[in-house]
Enzyme design. Structure first.
Site, PDB file in Angstrom:
ATOM      1  N   GLU A 183       0.792  -1.134   0.424  1.00 39.25           N
ATOM      2  CA  GLU A 183       0.209   0.308   0.135  1.00 39.25           C
ATOM      3  C   GLU A 183       1.242   1.218   0.158  1.00 39.25           C
ATOM      4  OE1 GLU A 183      -3.474   2.618   2.281  1.00 39.25           O
ATOM      5  OE2 GLU A 183      -3.115   0.896   3.727  1.00 39.25           O
ATOM      6  N   LYS A 197      -2.504  -2.246  -2.798  1.00 38.89           N
ATOM      7  CA  LYS A 197      -3.530  -1.402  -1.993  1.00 38.89           C
ATOM      8  C   LYS A 197      -3.411   0.382  -2.478  1.00 38.89           C
ATOM      9  CE  LYS A 197      -6.047   0.362   2.186  1.00 38.89           C
ATOM     10  NZ  LYS A 197      -6.934  -0.361   3.627  1.00 38.89           N
TER      11      LYS A 197
END
Length: 295
Positions: A176, A213
């Site tokens: 992420e 993400k």
């Protein structure tokens, strides 16, 4: 790696609920939930209250596997129980929802337009405990504030180095690197970022699986080629400061990408609501996020 959970994450309908506020972000999450800092006097009391909030969400009839594929937990939540079961076991066995664990320890100071992760001391031990607690995958966050190529390269290198360690432990890492949605050069940051993703994906062993993400992209369907990469289980989106309605609107235009919302998921929930009110608001949010994810 649990093959049934992997199959669900690869092809299931729905989204990932991010219930992973850590020590630093918990007071803000509790305040939004209607619980001020004078209601607890230390971290332990604070964590008990946030676990009660998460338990209320997870046990809600609105929180079900028709719309929710997975849930990301904070380490403290992984070690706590819901109805006598560890949280991850309750999620999978009672709800059919795949459990993930946030493993990062927060962000280092800003340098070269980015914030890399602080060192994750004791990661091997944490991954061992995650396996014992039947966790499927992990999540770790970096932050990109400007389109600095060197900074972004450093962020992605660190993410993949740790991701390989996580994959070697039998877990699926969620990489992420959040891009600041307010950055003037957000689209350029995303271009550099995706280029770096593909460079590192090309070097992975054939059997290594990862997830991404990312911030909702400036250009619709920007990550459609990333979604198709054989190493990639799923590409999920964070809400990144957008309201739930705005995040859903952008997400719906990005086909194949699903949500992994935190603040946008719990928008409108309050400790003072009756269960009926709480479940109705949560259910409405979950349905709207799932609908935006299933495009």
């Amino acid at each position: 790696m649990n093959q049934e959970q992997l199959k669900r994450m690869q092809s299931g309908k729905g989204f990932i609920a991010a219930l992973d506020q850590s020590g630093g972000s918990t007071p803000k999450a509790l305040k939004a939930y209607g619980i001020s800092e004078d209601r607890y006097s230390n971290d332990e009391e604070m964590f008990v209250i946030i676990h009660e909030m998460r338990t209320r969400i997870i046990k809600s009839p609105a929180f079900h596997s028709k719309h929710i594929l997975g849930a990301i937990l904070f380490e403290n939540t992984m070690d706590r129980y819901i109805d006598g079961q560890y949280t991850a076991d309750f999620l999978w066995e009672k709800k059919g929802i795949v459990p993930f664990l946030k493993v990062d320890k927060g962000l280092a100071p800003l340098k070269d337009g980015v914030q890399v992760m602080k060192p994750i001391d004791g990661l091997d031990n944490l991954l061992k405990r995650a396996n014992e607690r039947n966790i499927f995958g992990t999540k770790m966050r970096s932050f990109i504030k400007e389109a600095n190529a060197e900074g972004i390269k450093t962020v992605v290198q660190q993410q993949f180095d740790i991701a390989k360690q996580i994959a070697a432990a039998g877990l699926v890492p969620i990489i992420e690197p959040e891009v600041d949605i307010h950055a003037q050069d957000k689209a350029e940051s995303e271009r550099i970022l995706k280029e770096e993703f593909f460079k590192h994906l090309a070097k992975l062993d054939e059997n290594v699986k990862v997830m991404f993400k990312v911030s909702l992209p400036t250009e619709d369907n920007f990550y459609s080629d990333l979604i198709k990469d054989p190493h990639v289980v799923r590409v999920v989106a964070l809400s990144g400061g957008y309201s739930q309605a705005e995040a859903n609107k952008i997400l719906a235009r990005n086909h194949g990408m699903i949500a992994s919302f935190s603040r946008a998921l719990t928008e409108g929930l309050s400790a003072n609501q009756t269960d009926e009110e709480f479940n109705a608001i949560l259910g409405k949010s979950i349905e709207a996020i799932a609908e935006a994810s299933n495009t």
